[in-house]
Design a protein around this motif. Structure first.
Motif, PDB file in Angstrom:
ATOM      1  N   GLU A  85       0.821  -1.283   0.006  1.00 33.68           N
ATOM      2  CA  GLU A  85       0.097   0.125   0.062  1.00 33.68           C
ATOM      3  C   GLU A  85       0.897   1.343  -0.058  1.00 33.68           C
ATOM      4  O   GLU A  85       0.509   2.350  -0.424  1.00 33.68           O
ATOM      5  CB  GLU A  85      -1.118  -0.120   1.127  1.00 33.68           C
ATOM      6  N   GLY A  88      -0.083   4.963   0.050  1.00 36.24           N
ATOM      7  CA  GLY A  88      -1.070   5.250  -0.924  1.00 36.24           C
ATOM      8  C   GLY A  88      -2.195   6.062  -0.739  1.00 36.24           C
ATOM      9  O   GLY A  88      -2.365   6.149   0.704  1.00 36.24           O
ATOM     10  N   ASN A  89      -3.155   6.237  -1.504  1.00 34.78           N
ATOM     11  CA  ASN A  89      -4.354   6.994  -1.232  1.00 34.78           C
ATOM     12  C   ASN A  89      -5.125   6.212  -0.106  1.00 34.78           C
ATOM     13  O   ASN A  89      -5.898   6.773   0.919  1.00 34.78           O
ATOM     14  CB  ASN A  89      -5.231   7.265  -2.212  1.00 34.78           C
ATOM     15  N   MET A  90      -5.373   4.908  -0.206  1.00 41.21           N
ATOM     16  CA  MET A  90      -5.977   4.070   0.705  1.00 41.21           C
ATOM     17  C   MET A  90      -5.530   4.264   2.326  1.00 41.21           C
ATOM     18  O   MET A  90      -6.440   3.914   3.240  1.00 41.21           O
ATOM     19  CB  MET A  90      -6.069   2.522   0.067  1.00 41.21           C
ATOM     20  N   THR A  91      -4.445   4.580   2.538  1.00 40.93           N
ATOM     21  CA  THR A  91      -3.908   4.408   3.812  1.00 40.93           C
ATOM     22  C   THR A  91      -4.613   5.605   4.613  1.00 40.93           C
ATOM     23  O   THR A  91      -4.960   5.307   5.864  1.00 40.93           O
ATOM     24  CB  THR A  91      -2.433   4.508   3.956  1.00 40.93           C
ATOM     25  N   ARG A  92      -5.129   6.550   4.007  1.00 40.35           N
ATOM     26  CA  ARG A  92      -6.124   7.642   4.647  1.00 40.35           C
ATOM     27  C   ARG A  92      -7.162   7.018   5.485  1.00 40.35           C
ATOM     28  O   ARG A  92      -7.491   7.287   6.390  1.00 40.35           O
ATOM     29  CB  ARG A  92      -6.223   8.803   3.725  1.00 40.35           C
ATOM     30  N   VAL A  93      -7.700   6.120   4.282  1.00 43.31           N
ATOM     31  CA  VAL A  93      -8.943   5.384   4.866  1.00 43.31           C
ATOM     32  C   VAL A  93      -8.639   4.342   6.059  1.00 43.31           C
ATOM     33  O   VAL A  93      -9.254   4.326   6.675  1.00 43.31           O
ATOM     34  CB  VAL A  93      -9.792   4.727   3.568  1.00 43.31           C
ATOM     35  N   LYS A  96      -7.920   5.865   9.700  1.00 44.20           N
ATOM     36  CA  LYS A  96      -9.053   6.474  10.170  1.00 44.20           C
ATOM     37  C   LYS A  96      -9.423   6.091  11.563  1.00 44.20           C
ATOM     38  O   LYS A  96      -9.575   4.765  11.836  1.00 44.20           O
ATOM     39  CB  LYS A  96     -10.223   6.484   9.368  1.00 44.20           C
ATOM     40  N   ASP A 122       3.757   9.535   7.022  1.00 42.46           N
ATOM     41  CA  ASP A 122       2.565   9.106   6.353  1.00 42.46           C
ATOM     42  C   ASP A 122       1.556   9.274   7.398  1.00 42.46           C
ATOM     43  O   ASP A 122       0.111   9.600   7.372  1.00 42.46           O
ATOM     44  CB  ASP A 122       2.287   7.730   5.590  1.00 42.46           C
ATOM     45  N   SER A 125       0.720  12.497   9.162  1.00 48.75           N
ATOM     46  CA  SER A 125      -0.234  13.255   8.338  1.00 48.75           C
ATOM     47  C   SER A 125      -1.737  13.122   8.302  1.00 48.75           C
ATOM     48  O   SER A 125      -2.310  13.866   7.826  1.00 48.75           O
ATOM     49  CB  SER A 125       0.657  13.525   7.017  1.00 48.75           C
ATOM     50  N   LYS A 126      -1.962  11.749   8.428  1.00 53.08           N
ATOM     51  CA  LYS A 126      -3.140  11.234   8.056  1.00 53.08           C
ATOM     52  C   LYS A 126      -4.139  10.808   9.202  1.00 53.08           C
ATOM     53  O   LYS A 126      -5.257  10.570   9.016  1.00 53.08           O
ATOM     54  CB  LYS A 126      -3.051   9.883   7.264  1.00 53.08           C
TER      55      LYS A 126
END
Ligand code: GTP
Ligand code: MG
Length: 226
Positions: A85, A88-93, A96, A122, A125-126
């Motif tokens: 991963e 990537g963008n999915m790590t934000r999801v 959570k 990462d 920041s998320k």
């Protein structure tokens, strides 16, 4: 089971007597490909190890129940995030509402350590705690049953790295030989419980403040001529 896990909020329940407590905490396990994230979780939750490598796809889940003390049950919802991963963008999801994390590197491949700070950036920041502070994160130097390479051969430098980069601590672990697995998890849960108490205390203070503010405004209304 998957749906059940996804729908469970992070929660703290206190019994009416005010003594027994149950906590559910979401914990992330992240780091480069093949560093042993799945093996760490399998060892911790199922007391099991396999030499076979099957890369995780996306994310996997496991639940660990700890009888922390006579009055406290802690349920850990472990999110095993695939190394592929890579920020990537999915790590934000996935990140959570997490309240703690492990970043895992492989002591036999120093390249996996070089990426640790990227994983930490990462993460920070998320996801943050409700008060905006970073979630506690423990660094795992895994596969310590094998020959080490790089900075991990110098524990003082590791201590310094961990301090400078905002980790809550670090452990040499071996999922294979069951070294420091429980200890590392206990250290993270300890931090989470401390934060949880602080945050609950803050929330109680805020409530008290709001109540006294409400009282004051009620008083003011009573005094008001209209
Ligand atoms: P991805 O899912 O691709 O991100 O990898 P991962 O981090 O989940 O790694 P995984 O747990 O699948 O382990 C990768 C390989 O390393 C497997 O062959 C494991 O058997 C091996 N391994 C994991 N932990 C240890 C350890 O502590 N010691 C040794 N010797 N091998 C380990
Ligand atoms: Mg995996």
């Amino acid at each position: 089971m998957l749906l059940q896990i996804l729908l469970l909020p992070v929660l703290t329940i206190m019994s009416p007597s005010g003594e027994k407590r149950e906590h559910l905490y979401k914990i992330l396990v992240i780091g480069e490909l093949g560093t042993g994230k799945t093996s760490f979780i399998k060892r911790y939750v199922h007391q099991f190890f396999s030499q076979n490598y099957r890369a995780t796809i996306g994310v996997d889940f496991a639940l660990k129940v700890l009888h922390w003390d006579a009055n406290t049950i802690v349920r850990l919802q472990l999110w095993d995030i695939a190394g592929q991963e890579r920020f990537g963008n999915m790590t934000r999801v996935y990140y959570k509402e997490a309240v703690g994390a492990f970043i895992v590197f492989d002591v036999t491949r120093s390249g996996t350590f070089d990426c640790v700070s990227k994983w930490k950036e990462d993460l920070d920041s998320k996801v943050q705690l409700p008060d905006g502070s970073p979630i506690p994160c423990i660094l795992l130097a895994n596969k310590c049953d094998q020959e080490k390479q790089g900075i991990v051969t110098q524990p003082e430098r590791m201590d310094e790295y961990v301090r400078e980069n905002g980790f809550a601590g670090w452990f040499e672990t071996s999922a294979k030989e069951n070294i420091n697995i429980d200890e590392a998890a206990r250290a993270l849960v300890n931090k989470i419980l401390i934060n949880d108490k602080l945050i609950t205390a803050d929330a109680n203070d805020a409530e008290k403040f709001n109540l006294s503010a409400a009282d004051a405004s009620a008083d003011a209304k009573n005094k008001c001529s209209c």
